[in-house]
Design an enzyme around this catalytic site. Structure first.
Site, short mmCIF file in Angstrom:
data_model
loop_
_atom_site.label_atom_id
_atom_site.label_comp_id
_atom_site.label_asym_id
_atom_site.label_seq_id
_atom_site.Cartn_x
_atom_site.Cartn_y
_atom_site.Cartn_z
CD GLU A 143 -6.41 2.76 -3.06
OE1 GLU A 143 -5.44 3.05 -3.78
OE2 GLU A 143 -6.62 1.61 -2.64
CG HIS A 150 1.00 -1.42 -0.18
ND1 HIS A 150 0.80 -2.27 -1.23
CD2 HIS A 150 -0.09 -0.60 -0.12
CE1 HIS A 150 -0.38 -1.98 -1.78
NE2 HIS A 150 -0.92 -0.98 -1.14
CB CYS A 151 3.35 1.18 5.56
SG CYS A 151 4.28 1.45 7.07
CB CYS A 186 3.43 4.49 10.72
SG CYS A 186 4.50 4.52 9.26
CB CYS A 199 3.47 6.69 6.16
SG CYS A 199 3.97 5.04 5.67
ZN ZN Z 1 -2.48 0.18 -1.66
ZN ZN Z 2 3.44 3.61 7.42
#
Ligand code: ZN
Ligand code: ZN
Length: 181
Positions: A133, A142-143, A167, A170
């Protein structure tokens, strides 16, 4: 970056402490504090038919604590079950590129699914959802990488599959946006 943790109603103090240390690890240049004040869970956010609390309403109230606490982000932690209108439930919600985030511990306990008590698993899930969050508050989407903490958890199995950290892709966004150069 400064993150303040706000309890909504009484919350297991060990979980709060472990979320705090987890956040400090994942967001290394971040100061993380637990606010002394505990917010009463607002009754007007309760939906009697669903028997859940409207997550977005709580988020709006948490937002007031951003300025008040002098933090960049405030993470609310609560035991009550949360929802948004088109979903059965949410593990949490956050303002995209904003100050406020919330997580619910309700569906993170193995007992909720009829499993035996497992504190470590419960705490690990709580840290993952908190990091996720707060990632949104930094503008992360979102990944697609199912092991990345920014992967969307449709069920607790998704939460258990992903890591507590970001990751590579990110992670570089987090570094840039949390003020680390
Ligand atoms: Zn989320
Ligand atoms: Zn990611």
């Amino acid at each position: 970056m400064k993150i303040a943790i706000l309890r909504l109603g009484s919350v297991d103090s060990e979980v709060v402490e472990r979320v705090k240390s987890g956040l400090s690890k994942v967001f290394p240049t971040t100061e993380c504090v637990i606010l002394d004040e505990v917010m009463l869970v607002p009754r007007d956010a309760y939906n009697v038919i669903r028997r859940q609390y409207h997550s977005t309403s709580l988020l709006m109230k948490i937002r007031e604590y951003v300025k008040k606490s002098g933090s960049d982000h405030v993470l609310g932690i609560t035991n009550v079950d949360l929802y948004v209108p088109r979903l059965n439930f949410v593990f949490g919600e956050a303002e995209y590129l904003g100050g406020a985030a919330i997580i619910s511990l309700c569906r993170l306990r193995p007992e909720f699914y009829g499993r035996p008590v497992n504190r470590e698993l419960f705490i690990e899930r709580s840290v993952k959802e908190a990091v996720h969050e707060l990632g949104h508050t930094l503008g992360l989407d979102h990944c697609r990488d199912s092991s990345c903490v920014m992967f969307f958890s449709n069920s607790i199995l998704d939460t258990d599959r992903k890591n507590v950290g970001f990751c590579e892709k990110c992670s570089s966004l987090v570094m840039a946006r949390s003020g680390r150069t």
